[in-house]
Design a protein around this motif. Structure first.
Motif, PDB file in Angstrom:
ATOM      1  N   PRO A 338      -7.719 -16.708  13.382  1.00  0.00           N
ATOM      2  CA  PRO A 338      -7.528 -15.820  14.432  1.00  0.00           C
ATOM      3  C   PRO A 338      -6.543 -16.412  15.440  1.00  0.00           C
ATOM      4  N   ASN A 339      -5.721 -15.621  16.115  1.00  0.00           N
ATOM      5  CA  ASN A 339      -4.740 -15.773  16.910  1.00  0.00           C
ATOM      6  C   ASN A 339      -4.490 -14.916  18.022  1.00  0.00           C
ATOM      7  N   TRP A 340      -3.814 -15.242  18.955  1.00  0.00           N
ATOM      8  CA  TRP A 340      -3.329 -14.205  20.052  1.00  0.00           C
ATOM      9  C   TRP A 340      -2.368 -13.132  19.508  1.00  0.00           C
ATOM     10  N   GLU A 341      -1.713 -13.723  18.362  1.00  0.00           N
ATOM     11  CA  GLU A 341      -0.763 -12.897  18.096  1.00  0.00           C
ATOM     12  C   GLU A 341      -1.243 -11.157  17.538  1.00  0.00           C
ATOM     13  N   TYR A 342      -2.425 -11.452  16.799  1.00  0.00           N
ATOM     14  CA  TYR A 342      -3.062 -10.256  16.367  1.00  0.00           C
ATOM     15  C   TYR A 342      -3.617  -9.172  17.578  1.00  0.00           C
ATOM     16  N   LYS A 343      -4.023 -10.101  18.638  1.00  0.00           N
ATOM     17  CA  LYS A 343      -4.359  -9.423  19.650  1.00  0.00           C
ATOM     18  C   LYS A 343      -3.492  -8.316  20.299  1.00  0.00           C
ATOM     19  N   PHE A 344      -2.175  -9.032  20.769  1.00  0.00           N
ATOM     20  CA  PHE A 344      -1.378  -8.116  21.267  1.00  0.00           C
ATOM     21  C   PHE A 344      -0.744  -7.060  20.149  1.00  0.00           C
ATOM     22  N   LEU A 345      -0.638  -7.304  19.087  1.00  0.00           N
ATOM     23  CA  LEU A 345      -0.385  -6.495  17.889  1.00  0.00           C
ATOM     24  C   LEU A 345      -1.183  -5.413  17.928  1.00  0.00           C
ATOM     25  N   ARG A 346      -2.397  -5.680  17.851  1.00  0.00           N
ATOM     26  CA  ARG A 346      -3.480  -4.526  17.623  1.00  0.00           C
ATOM     27  C   ARG A 346      -3.575  -4.034  18.974  1.00  0.00           C
ATOM     28  N   ARG A 347      -3.544  -4.286  20.134  1.00  0.00           N
ATOM     29  CA  ARG A 347      -3.299  -3.676  21.313  1.00  0.00           C
ATOM     30  C   ARG A 347      -2.172  -2.669  21.310  1.00  0.00           C
ATOM     31  N   ALA A 348      -0.991  -3.128  20.960  1.00  0.00           N
ATOM     32  CA  ALA A 348       0.228  -2.109  20.977  1.00  0.00           C
ATOM     33  C   ALA A 348      -0.130  -1.205  19.908  1.00  0.00           C
ATOM     34  N   VAL A 349      -0.655  -1.300  18.826  1.00  0.00           N
ATOM     35  CA  VAL A 349      -0.548  -0.334  17.792  1.00  0.00           C
ATOM     36  C   VAL A 349      -1.481   0.858  18.233  1.00  0.00           C
ATOM     37  N   GLU A 350      -2.617   0.474  18.802  1.00  0.00           N
ATOM     38  CA  GLU A 350      -3.563   1.371  19.336  1.00  0.00           C
ATOM     39  C   GLU A 350      -3.060   2.365  20.071  1.00  0.00           C
ATOM     40  N   GLU A 351      -1.947   2.141  20.958  1.00  0.00           N
ATOM     41  CA  GLU A 351      -1.337   3.487  21.772  1.00  0.00           C
ATOM     42  C   GLU A 351      -0.483   4.271  21.044  1.00  0.00           C
ATOM     43  N   ASP A 352      -0.508   4.079  19.490  1.00  0.00           N
ATOM     44  CA  ASP A 352       0.443   4.979  19.009  1.00  0.00           C
ATOM     45  C   ASP A 352      -0.492   5.673  17.857  1.00  0.00           C
ATOM     46  N   THR A 356      -1.687   3.049  12.234  1.00  0.00           N
ATOM     47  CA  THR A 356      -3.101   2.470  11.839  1.00  0.00           C
ATOM     48  C   THR A 356      -2.968   0.868  11.094  1.00  0.00           C
ATOM     49  N   LEU A 357      -3.726   0.093  11.994  1.00  0.00           N
ATOM     50  CA  LEU A 357      -3.395  -1.359  11.486  1.00  0.00           C
ATOM     51  C   LEU A 357      -4.823  -1.578  10.990  1.00  0.00           C
ATOM     52  N   VAL A 358      -4.818  -2.222   9.925  1.00  0.00           N
ATOM     53  CA  VAL A 358      -5.943  -2.855   9.272  1.00  0.00           C
ATOM     54  C   VAL A 358      -5.834  -4.402   9.086  1.00  0.00           C
ATOM     55  N   GLY A 359      -6.840  -4.969   9.655  1.00  0.00           N
ATOM     56  CA  GLY A 359      -6.526  -6.459   9.891  1.00  0.00           C
ATOM     57  C   GLY A 359      -7.472  -7.036   8.857  1.00  0.00           C
ATOM     58  N   LEU A 360      -7.121  -8.263   8.093  1.00  0.00           N
ATOM     59  CA  LEU A 360      -7.844  -8.942   7.353  1.00  0.00           C
ATOM     60  C   LEU A 360      -7.318 -10.406   7.830  1.00  0.00           C
ATOM     61  N   VAL A 361      -8.226 -10.947   8.364  1.00  0.00           N
ATOM     62  CA  VAL A 361      -8.038 -12.241   9.323  1.00  0.00           C
ATOM     63  C   VAL A 361      -9.401 -13.392   8.527  1.00  0.00           C
ATOM     64  N   ARG A 362      -8.694 -14.627   8.239  1.00  0.00           N
ATOM     65  CA  ARG A 362      -9.406 -15.406   7.568  1.00  0.00           C
ATOM     66  C   ARG A 362      -9.881 -16.494   8.783  1.00  0.00           C
ATOM     67  N   ILE A 363     -11.362 -16.572   8.790  1.00  0.00           N
ATOM     68  CA  ILE A 363     -12.015 -17.511  10.024  1.00  0.00           C
ATOM     69  C   ILE A 363     -12.393 -18.638   9.107  1.00  0.00           C
ATOM     70  N   ALA A 364     -12.331 -18.790   8.072  1.00  0.00           N
ATOM     71  CA  ALA A 364     -12.708 -20.202   7.272  1.00  0.00           C
ATOM     72  C   ALA A 364     -12.321 -20.290   5.956  1.00  0.00           C
ATOM     73  N   LYS A 365     -11.747 -21.398   5.819  1.00  0.00           N
ATOM     74  CA  LYS A 365     -10.856 -21.495   4.197  1.00  0.00           C
ATOM     75  C   LYS A 365     -11.897 -21.824   3.288  1.00  0.00           C
ATOM     76  N   LEU A 435       2.326 -10.755   7.344  1.00  0.00           N
ATOM     77  CA  LEU A 435       1.730 -11.887   6.995  1.00  0.00           C
ATOM     78  C   LEU A 435       2.003 -12.963   8.020  1.00  0.00           C
ATOM     79  N   ASP A 436       0.818 -13.482   8.531  1.00  0.00           N
ATOM     80  CA  ASP A 436       0.907 -14.409   9.888  1.00  0.00           C
ATOM     81  C   ASP A 436       0.143 -15.808   9.607  1.00  0.00           C
ATOM     82  N   ASP A 437       0.820 -16.856   9.485  1.00  0.00           N
ATOM     83  CA  ASP A 437       0.308 -18.212   9.518  1.00  0.00           C
ATOM     84  C   ASP A 437      -0.618 -18.362   8.318  1.00  0.00           C
TER      85      ASP A 437
END
Length: 794
Positions: A338-352, A356-365, A435-437
């Protein structure tokens, strides 16, 4: 040009005739040299007698004039008259229109037509949008055709009479064709064409929209650029107004130009933002300052409104077709934490609405299982304890990473339940992957190969963001994903950097609208200066051939390093954003209503998905037969694996300007797999839309697309008001004809028997068998005898 040959009918008498003539000349010369008369008398008498002897000797060999001439009625001669509206114009200083002048020369009582019919089988035709035969030009030329299919008409005539003797085609026209742009004309394959230029080459005052072109960008403020070329003749020193209207007639922008020089064109760029995705239409209009009302009131196509200083107002308006495509475009975002990059990316795409942004975020390895970490007999990860519907079969196990899914809509809740897609059908549903981090070990070898196919074969886009576990730090060297990236991941040992990085655009970056945020360069420079410094950067040493660096970062020691690198890959594209803490930009918002970071993210995502192929793609083009109104609608269909889809059912609904709806069915072209085509011939001018629906052979829906085009025959017809002499000269030269003036039709027709004609007959005219020749010979002999007797010579 040789019109006849001289032949000898009694060639066997040639030697005796010459011998007799020479003998007679010798005797004649001897006799007059002995005479005592005056010199002039002896000379005149000898010449007269010699002429008589020569004429008689010539008659002995029977000289004949021989030649060939068109066989009456055996050769076709085609007369083709232009029936388009451009002939309603009247040249300056002329008391009648071009069409009226042409009709007067085409009257049935015209001497040149009568003379032409004596030697040829004359066929009469008129052309505008189509070609048709006529009986009487005076009665049947209405001069109201919407277009001039000159190339198509000439080609059609040549094909219609293929194998027959065609002596030539006489075409009366101003040369302003409307079908040559999409018609492959082979003038050399035509019979001799004799164009008759109707009209003057200059002299008419006119203002027109010569051409309109549309280009699309991913710049959010103005994603569409309309370039209009304004041409003028006789408008120097006159203020010219150019404006853009939307489909409702609302004025988008207006400009006043100081004037247009004769023969010049002024290119005007308009940046517009359509209010809706898909197909929309904008109108570009131009008029003289003070004549706006005249343009609105002008309803007669091909004539200027009363009081206008222009010869016509029919070419003062053009439609621009804007096709921004349609979504939703689906983007898969995969992050290792989880990071802040996804927060701003999701907020930006919501206005278009189109994204459609589908997120797959790993919270534990994934982690090995130890009995003391959970309850006795528990096999699932305790992080999911308490969640509903988490049975042992579908809950994450200890040896699996813990993933959270975001942005799923109702009906898609099972999507990505197993993590990153493992087959093409699931992955190819998306248009782009971010792909992010995330380290390379997150993917299996098959998943990495599948992602490479997603870009190279499906035509998708891949963006890798910087981070602690991205690029080289993520172990992507010598992996299928690393091979796609636009940068080399092998690098030298890192060098410590002190201070923050400042972002700068490269020369290539300035040329890419989606990289910029402001509308002009000074404002963009100011924005870059105020941007915060970044502290995380994945350093690379080199970019790959074909890649472009669009942005760089500058360190405190003025060292420049790549920050944003892009490159094409197969059918798709890949990009790398090496800055790992772009979110710092979003923490500073001078304007609370607008975020530059969110705007930049939307433009970036739009760039990622802009050229990605869709299951259904539609292209419109003018029909291959060159007829102006006909439009070919070409549809390309692909299945879920993005392979060409054959045996599909393709239906179209065409919406006409008069609110009618026409249904068509597209058939397979056979030229390429999965390609279908339907041809539509509109009746009216205006804007057309087509809704295309593709159904798979099993009855499932493949997709739907919308296409649009504009039909403006009157604008094309009056594209230029001067006679197109260069085109007429070219047609005549390459076909073996010549350009004929309207006043020289009589002399042209008189010269036709002396030209190369397919079917001819031979003729003979005996010179020796003429009374005039015998009379001349006897007259010379009698004259010599009389002159001698008169002067008393023996």
């Amino acid at each position: 040009m040789i019109v006849a040959n001289l032949a000898l009918g009694a060639r066997e008498w040639l030697v005796p005739a010459v011998a007799l003539a020479l003998a007679a000349m010798a005797v004649l010369t001897w006799s007059y040299l002995r005479g005592q008369a005056a010199n002039w008398l002896r000379t005149v008498c000898s010449l007269l007698k010699a002429a008589g002897i020569v004429l008689l000797a010539v008659c002995l060999v029977e000289p004949l004039w021989t030649g060939s001439r068109p066989k009456p009625g055996e050769n076709l001669f085609l007369v083709l008259a232009d029936n388009s509206r451009s002939l309603q114009l009247a040249d300056r200083g002329s008391g009648q229109t071009r069409g009226a002048e042409m009709q007067a020369r085409l009257a049935e009582s015209s001497p040149w037509l009568t003379r032409l019919a004596q030697d040829f089988d004359v066929r009469r035709y008129a052309f505008d949008t189509t070609l048709r035969p006529v009986r009487d030009f005076t009665k049947e030329l209405t001069l109201d055709g919407q277009s001039s299919a000159l190339a198509g008409s000439l080609t059609s005539l040549a094909q219609r009479f293929r194998g027959q003797a065609i002596a030539g085609i006489l075409v009366l026209t101003d040369g302003n064709e409307t079908d040559l742009a999409d018609h492959t004309a082979d003038w050399k394959s035509l019979p001799p064409v004799y164009p008759v230029a109707i009209g003057a080459e200059s002299g008419l005052a006119d203002l027109s929209v010569a051409r309109v072109s549309v280009s699309h960008t991913n710049f959010e403020a103005a994603p569409v650029t309309i370039v209009a070329e304004i041409a003028g003749q006789g408008m120097a020193g006159r203020k010219v107004v150019v404006r853009v209207l939307d489909a409702t007639g609302k004025e988008v922008e207006r400009r006043v130009l100081p004037g247009v020089k004769d023969g010049d064109t002024l290119a005007q760029r308009f940046l517009v933002k359509p209010e809706r995705p898909g197909v929309s239409f904008f109108a570009v209009e131009t008029f003289l300052e003070g004549e706006e009302q005249l343009l609105e009131e002008s309803k007669i196509v091909g004539k200027g409104a009363a009081g206008s200083d222009e010869a016509t107002l029919a070419n003062n308006r053009r439609l621009a077709t804007v096709d921004r495509g349609g979504g939703p475009y689906r983007v898969l975002y995969v992050s290792g934490r989880p990071n802040w990059e996804y927060k701003f990316l999701r907020r930006a795409v919501e206005e278009d609405d189109e994204l459609t942004l589908v997120g797959l975020v790993r919270i534990a390895k994934k982690e090995p299982k130890f009995s003391f970490l959970g309850r006795q007999g528990e096999r699932t990860n305790p992080l999911f304890r308490g969640f509903n519907n988490q049975t042992d079969e579908n809950a994450e196990q200890y040896d699996q990473p813990v993933l959270l899914r975001f942005g799923l809509e109702e009906g898609e809740l099972d999507e990505l339940r197993g993590g990153f897609p493992k087959d093409a059908e699931d992955l190819f549903r998306y248009h782009a992957v971010i792909l992010d981090d995330l380290e390379a070990a997150f993917f299996t070898q098959d998943q990495q190969s599948l992602l490479a196919e997603f870009v190279s074969q499906r035509g998708g886009a891949l963006l890798m963001l910087g981070g602690n576990h991205s690029l080289a730090e993520g172990g992507f060297q010598r992996t299928p994903i690393g091979e796609m990236l636009p940068v080399y991941l092998d690098r030298s040992p890192p060098v410590p950097v002190v201070g923050a990085y400042r972002l700068k655009l490269t020369r290539e970056g300035w040329l890419q609208p989606w990289v910029r945020v402001r509308a002009n360069e000074p404002e963009e420079e100011e924005r870059l200066t105020k941007m915060p410094g970044f502290k995380a950067l994945n350093r690379i040493d080199a970019i790959k051939p074909g890649a472009s660096v669009l942005a760089e970062v500058e360190s405190a020691d003025s060292t420049l390093r790549p920050a944003l690198v892009v490159q094409p890959y197969g059918r798709g594209r890949t990009a790398t954003l090496l800055v790992g803490d772009l979110w710092r930009w979003g923490l500073r918002r001078p304007d609370p209503k607008e975020s530059d970071l969110e705007k930049s993210w939307r433009q970036t995502v739009r760039w990622l998905v802009s050229d990605v192929p869709k299951p259904v793609e539609v292209e419109t083009r003018r029909a291959a037969d060159g007829a102006l109104p006909s439009v070919d609608i070409v549809v390309r269909a692909r299945d879920k694996q993005f392979q060409p889809l054959d045996n599909a059912q393709v239906t179209l609904k065409v919406h006409t300007p008069d609110k009618r709806q026409i249904e068509l069915v597209a058939d397979a072209t056979g030229a390429a797999a999965g390609e279908y085509r339907a041809t539509f011939t509109p009746r009216d001018s205006g804007a057309y839309r087509a809704s295309v629906v593709v159904t798979a052979p099993d009855g499932s829906d493949v997709g739907m697309r919308e296409a649009g085009w504009a039909v403006e025959p009157q604008t094309e017809e009056f594209r230029t008001l001067a006679v197109n002499r260069p085109l007429l000269d070219r047609i005549a030269q390459e076909s073996g004809g010549e350009v004929v003036s309207l006043a020289g039709l009589e002399s042209f027709v008189s010269s036709l028997p002396n030209r190369k004609i397919p079917v001819t007959e031979n003729w003979t005219w005996p010179l020796w068998h003429q009374w005039s020749v015998l009379t001349l010979a006897i007259g010379c002999l009698v004259g010599e005898w009389g002159l001698r007797r008169w002067r008393g010579l023996p």
